[in-house]
Write a protein that holds these residues in place. Structure first.
Motif, PDB file in Angstrom:
ATOM      1  N   ILE A 197      41.811  44.014  72.185  1.00 35.36           N
ATOM      2  CA  ILE A 197      43.064  44.774  72.200  1.00 35.36           C
ATOM      3  C   ILE A 197      43.855  44.362  73.431  1.00 35.36           C
ATOM      4  O   ILE A 197      43.297  44.250  74.531  1.00 35.36           O
ATOM      5  CB  ILE A 197      42.794  46.293  72.282  1.00 35.36           C
ATOM      6  CG1 ILE A 197      41.847  46.747  71.161  1.00 35.36           C
ATOM      7  CG2 ILE A 197      44.089  47.087  72.251  1.00 35.36           C
ATOM      8  CD1 ILE A 197      41.253  48.130  71.400  1.00 35.36           C
ATOM      9  N   LEU A 198      45.156  44.149  73.263  1.00 33.87           N
ATOM     10  CA  LEU A 198      46.006  43.768  74.388  1.00 33.87           C
ATOM     11  C   LEU A 198      47.131  44.780  74.583  1.00 33.87           C
ATOM     12  O   LEU A 198      47.837  45.125  73.636  1.00 33.87           O
ATOM     13  CB  LEU A 198      46.615  42.378  74.168  1.00 33.87           C
ATOM     14  CG  LEU A 198      47.604  41.899  75.237  1.00 33.87           C
ATOM     15  CD1 LEU A 198      46.897  41.699  76.587  1.00 33.87           C
ATOM     16  CD2 LEU A 198      48.286  40.600  74.801  1.00 33.87           C
ATOM     17  N   TYR A 199      47.276  45.245  75.832  1.00 29.12           N
ATOM     18  CA  TYR A 199      48.439  46.047  76.226  1.00 29.12           C
ATOM     19  C   TYR A 199      49.194  45.274  77.296  1.00 29.12           C
ATOM     20  O   TYR A 199      48.603  44.805  78.270  1.00 29.12           O
ATOM     21  CB  TYR A 199      48.022  47.405  76.790  1.00 29.12           C
ATOM     22  CG  TYR A 199      49.169  48.111  77.492  1.00 29.12           C
ATOM     23  CD1 TYR A 199      50.081  48.879  76.777  1.00 29.12           C
ATOM     24  CD2 TYR A 199      49.367  47.968  78.867  1.00 29.12           C
ATOM     25  CE1 TYR A 199      51.159  49.486  77.413  1.00 29.12           C
ATOM     26  CE2 TYR A 199      50.433  48.578  79.500  1.00 29.12           C
ATOM     27  CZ  TYR A 199      51.334  49.331  78.774  1.00 29.12           C
ATOM     28  OH  TYR A 199      52.398  49.914  79.410  1.00 29.12           O
ATOM     29  N   ILE A 200      50.513  45.146  77.115  1.00 25.96           N
ATOM     30  CA  ILE A 200      51.369  44.507  78.113  1.00 25.96           C
ATOM     31  C   ILE A 200      52.469  45.486  78.491  1.00 25.96           C
ATOM     32  O   ILE A 200      53.173  46.014  77.623  1.00 25.96           O
ATOM     33  CB  ILE A 200      52.009  43.208  77.583  1.00 25.96           C
ATOM     34  CG1 ILE A 200      50.951  42.248  77.051  1.00 25.96           C
ATOM     35  CG2 ILE A 200      52.829  42.526  78.683  1.00 25.96           C
ATOM     36  CD1 ILE A 200      51.533  41.041  76.335  1.00 25.96           C
ATOM     37  N   GLY A 201      52.634  45.724  79.773  1.00 25.50           N
ATOM     38  CA  GLY A 201      53.679  46.626  80.249  1.00 25.50           C
ATOM     39  C   GLY A 201      53.240  47.275  81.547  1.00 25.50           C
ATOM     40  O   GLY A 201      52.079  47.184  81.948  1.00 25.50           O
ATOM     41  N   THR A 202      54.173  47.927  82.212  1.00 26.33           N
ATOM     42  CA  THR A 202      53.835  48.641  83.446  1.00 26.33           C
ATOM     43  C   THR A 202      52.806  49.727  83.162  1.00 26.33           C
ATOM     44  O   THR A 202      52.872  50.394  82.132  1.00 26.33           O
ATOM     45  CB  THR A 202      55.102  49.278  84.049  1.00 26.33           C
ATOM     46  OG1 THR A 202      56.090  48.268  84.240  1.00 26.33           O
ATOM     47  CG2 THR A 202      54.807  49.940  85.384  1.00 26.33           C
ATOM     48  N   GLY A 232      50.128  44.029  83.504  1.00 29.83           N
ATOM     49  CA  GLY A 232      51.337  44.696  83.975  1.00 29.83           C
ATOM     50  C   GLY A 232      51.143  45.284  85.361  1.00 29.83           C
ATOM     51  O   GLY A 232      50.014  45.464  85.837  1.00 29.83           O
ATOM     52  N   SER A 233      52.249  45.593  86.005  1.00 35.10           N
ATOM     53  CA  SER A 233      52.199  46.162  87.351  1.00 35.10           C
ATOM     54  C   SER A 233      51.644  47.583  87.318  1.00 35.10           C
ATOM     55  O   SER A 233      51.905  48.338  86.382  1.00 35.10           O
ATOM     56  CB  SER A 233      53.600  46.185  87.962  1.00 35.10           C
ATOM     57  OG  SER A 233      54.154  44.894  88.029  1.00 35.10           O
ATOM     58  N   TYR A 263      41.610  44.455  83.588  1.00 26.45           N
ATOM     59  CA  TYR A 263      42.978  44.672  84.074  1.00 26.45           C
ATOM     60  C   TYR A 263      43.401  43.465  84.920  1.00 26.45           C
ATOM     61  O   TYR A 263      42.844  43.220  85.985  1.00 26.45           O
ATOM     62  CB  TYR A 263      43.068  45.960  84.892  1.00 26.45           C
ATOM     63  CG  TYR A 263      44.429  46.184  85.522  1.00 26.45           C
ATOM     64  CD1 TYR A 263      45.608  45.916  84.808  1.00 26.45           C
ATOM     65  CD2 TYR A 263      44.543  46.660  86.828  1.00 26.45           C
ATOM     66  CE1 TYR A 263      46.854  46.116  85.383  1.00 26.45           C
ATOM     67  CE2 TYR A 263      45.794  46.875  87.399  1.00 26.45           C
ATOM     68  CZ  TYR A 263      46.939  46.590  86.675  1.00 26.45           C
ATOM     69  OH  TYR A 263      48.180  46.787  87.249  1.00 26.45           O
ATOM     70  N   LEU A 264      44.389  42.719  84.428  1.00 24.87           N
ATOM     71  CA  LEU A 264      44.820  41.489  85.086  1.00 24.87           C
ATOM     72  C   LEU A 264      45.965  41.699  86.062  1.00 24.87           C
ATOM     73  O   LEU A 264      46.341  40.766  86.783  1.00 24.87           O
ATOM     74  CB  LEU A 264      45.242  40.448  84.030  1.00 24.87           C
ATOM     75  CG  LEU A 264      44.186  40.043  83.004  1.00 24.87           C
ATOM     76  CD1 LEU A 264      44.749  38.998  82.052  1.00 24.87           C
ATOM     77  CD2 LEU A 264      42.945  39.514  83.701  1.00 24.87           C
ATOM     78  N   GLY A 265      46.534  42.916  86.092  1.00 27.61           N
ATOM     79  CA  GLY A 265      47.685  43.150  86.950  1.00 27.61           C
ATOM     80  C   GLY A 265      48.916  42.424  86.423  1.00 27.61           C
ATOM     81  O   GLY A 265      48.996  42.048  85.250  1.00 27.61           O
ATOM     82  N   LYS A 266      49.868  42.211  87.299  1.00 29.20           N
ATOM     83  CA  LYS A 266      51.079  41.487  86.902  1.00 29.20           C
ATOM     84  C   LYS A 266      50.805  39.992  86.976  1.00 29.20           C
ATOM     85  O   LYS A 266      50.268  39.485  87.958  1.00 29.20           O
ATOM     86  CB  LYS A 266      52.235  41.847  87.838  1.00 29.20           C
ATOM     87  CG  LYS A 266      53.560  41.232  87.422  1.00 29.20           C
ATOM     88  CD  LYS A 266      54.691  41.673  88.341  1.00 29.20           C
ATOM     89  CE  LYS A 266      56.014  41.045  87.890  1.00 29.20           C
ATOM     90  NZ  LYS A 266      57.143  41.451  88.754  1.00 29.20           N
ATOM     91  N   ILE A 267      51.158  39.280  85.916  1.00 26.89           N
ATOM     92  CA  ILE A 267      50.954  37.832  85.878  1.00 26.89           C
ATOM     93  C   ILE A 267      52.291  37.152  85.613  1.00 26.89           C
ATOM     94  O   ILE A 267      53.237  37.789  85.137  1.00 26.89           O
ATOM     95  CB  ILE A 267      49.921  37.432  84.801  1.00 26.89           C
ATOM     96  CG1 ILE A 267      50.456  37.727  83.391  1.00 26.89           C
ATOM     97  CG2 ILE A 267      48.583  38.129  85.036  1.00 26.89           C
ATOM     98  CD1 ILE A 267      49.554  37.200  82.282  1.00 26.89           C
ATOM     99  N   PRO A 268      52.421  35.850  85.919  1.00 25.11           N
ATOM    100  CA  PRO A 268      53.679  35.142  85.649  1.00 25.11           C
ATOM    101  C   PRO A 268      54.073  35.241  84.182  1.00 25.11           C
ATOM    102  O   PRO A 268      53.216  35.172  83.287  1.00 25.11           O
ATOM    103  CB  PRO A 268      53.355  33.699  86.046  1.00 25.11           C
ATOM    104  CG  PRO A 268      52.266  33.825  87.062  1.00 25.11           C
ATOM    105  CD  PRO A 268      51.443  34.997  86.613  1.00 25.11           C
ATOM    106  N   TYR A 269      55.369  35.390  83.957  1.00 23.71           N
ATOM    107  CA  TYR A 269      55.886  35.576  82.594  1.00 23.71           C
ATOM    108  C   TYR A 269      55.467  34.442  81.664  1.00 23.71           C
ATOM    109  O   TYR A 269      55.154  34.673  80.495  1.00 23.71           O
ATOM    110  CB  TYR A 269      57.405  35.697  82.648  1.00 23.71           C
ATOM    111  CG  TYR A 269      58.062  35.973  81.317  1.00 23.71           C
ATOM    112  CD1 TYR A 269      57.927  37.215  80.695  1.00 23.71           C
ATOM    113  CD2 TYR A 269      58.817  34.997  80.665  1.00 23.71           C
ATOM    114  CE1 TYR A 269      58.523  37.479  79.475  1.00 23.71           C
ATOM    115  CE2 TYR A 269      59.415  35.249  79.445  1.00 23.71           C
ATOM    116  CZ  TYR A 269      59.275  36.481  78.853  1.00 23.71           C
ATOM    117  OH  TYR A 269      59.866  36.736  77.637  1.00 23.71           O
TER     118      TYR A 269
END
Length: 387
Positions: A197-202, A232-233, A263-269
């Motif tokens: 499962i993937l979640y992308i966002g703050t 995400g941040s 949790y990968l944190g914020k990564i380059p777009y």
């Protein structure tokens, strides 16, 4: 035409802050420029003052300033003075601003001002059922009153904003945010990491991330091998005053479930696409949004999606055809939809194919740019009909 955008964020390697607003403005600005228009971007609250030429699009970074008193007024007037100078020098025809914080509250321009409803504080407070600071509403209301017209990315966002600010006698045009679908290709939609499962966002309460631990637990009760990846941040939590929403989330996962969370944190777009491709399913359980750019990006890449079912989401996805719509608080059904996808690869591919078709039909920036151009022209020349 020469079109300017006043924004707190923009998608560019030199700009640290960029989320959905920055991405949507970048997509539109690029497409408008390709269509023969001149584009100027004003980004405020920047750490430096500089001008960047981004493939013909001129970006002005307006440095943030500190004042002993009345900074909320004086910095806005500083931005106005700077923009007005460039507007005059460059013969800019129209300027567009975001509604967030009512940045244009005390600004006066000699050209038309358009506000796009990316999501005001009033809008988000309304959806989250929390009280807005009177000062914040005042700023946003003043900014709304000074605009000549408005663009909403969804009918829902436009109607809610119209009610909140009691907008009368001014046009609100619905034009979806779009993307260059040629940049979001997935040539192997059947190649993905099973049960991921993937979640992308703050990581922020309004995005529904605090619902994910319960949802994930229900998924793992059926499929223990399931994994959850978060990108995400991290952010401050307004309800508990916690400095970290991620720390709040960790306390909600069982110890066993947390072992399967990454949790990968914020990564380059430019790295996000590879993670979308690897996902078995993408989830966006948000409570407050105007459209959701990352949802559209995942749809364009033929991903099976379980999305929020609130208002705007119904304009993105047709439930059970191009994805699933479920209320974030309905943990049982949310988990059930994810489990359905994990057990049925052909369903994953079917929903993903329909999601791509939906984006091609509704969210292709090359089609949407025409609607934006016509709208700007109607504001600049209100007596001239556009085709």
């Amino acid at each position: 035409m020469h079109i300017a955008f006043l924004t707190p964020e923009y998608s560019h390697p030199n700009i640290a802050q960029s989320a959905g607003i920055g991405t949507s403005i970048k997509n539109l600005a690029t497409s408008l420029h390709k269509s023969g228009n001149n584009i100027t971007i004003f980004i405020y609250d920047q750490p430096v003052q500089e001008i960047i030429n981004d493939n013909g699009i001129k970006i002005h970074r307006v440095k943030g300033k500190k004042y002993k008193f009345f900074g909320w007024y004086l910095y806005r007037k500083h931005i106005q003075k700077y923009c007005a100078q460039i507007i005059h020098q460059e013969s800019i025809d129209v300027i567009e601003a975001a509604d967030w914080t009512g940045i244009t509250a005390f600004m006066h321009f000699k050209i038309p001002l358009v506000i796009r409803f990316h999501g005001s504080d009033a809008y988000f407070c309304h959806l989250e059922n929390r009280k807005q600071k009177l000062k914040n509403f005042w700023f946003e209301k003043l900014a709304i009153n000074k605009a000549q017209a408005f663009i909403a990315p969804t009918i829902f966002a436009g109607e809610v904003s119209k009610r909140l600010f009691k907008i009368k006698g001014k046009e609100i045009q619905t034009i979806h945010n779009g993307l260059d679908i040629s940049e979001f290709e997935n040539k192997e939609p059947g190649n993905f990491e099973k049960h991921t499962i993937l979640y992308i966002g703050t990581l922020i309460r309004k995005k529904g991330v605090l619902e994910l631990p319960e949802i994930f637990n229900r998924v793992r009760n059926v499929l223990p091998e399931a994994k959850l990846r978060l990108i995400g941040s991290d952010s401050f939590d307004i309800k508990t005053n916690s400095k970290s929403t991620w720390e709040l989330m960790k306390n909600l996962f069982t110890k066993d479930d947390l072992n399967n969370v990454e949790y990968l944190g914020k990564i380059p777009y430019n790295e996000i696409q590879k993670h979308i491709k690897k996902a078995n399913a993408c989830v966006f359980p948000t409570y407050a949004e105007t459209l959701g750019m990352v949802t559209i990006e995942a749809m364009a890449m033929q991903k099976a999606i379980v999305n929020s079912n609130i208002g705007w989401s119904q304009e993105l996805i047709i439930d059970e055809e191009s994805g699933y719509l479920v209320h974030p608080s309905n943990h049982d059904l949310y988990a059930e939809r994810i489990i359905e996808l994990f057990k049925n690869d052909s369903l994953v591919l079917q929903l993903g194919k329909k999601a791509r078709e939906r984006v091609e039909e509704k969210f292709d920036i090359n089609s949407l740019v025409i609607a934006n151009i016509n709208f700007y022209q109607s504001i600049i020349n209100p007596n001239k009909k556009t085709t």
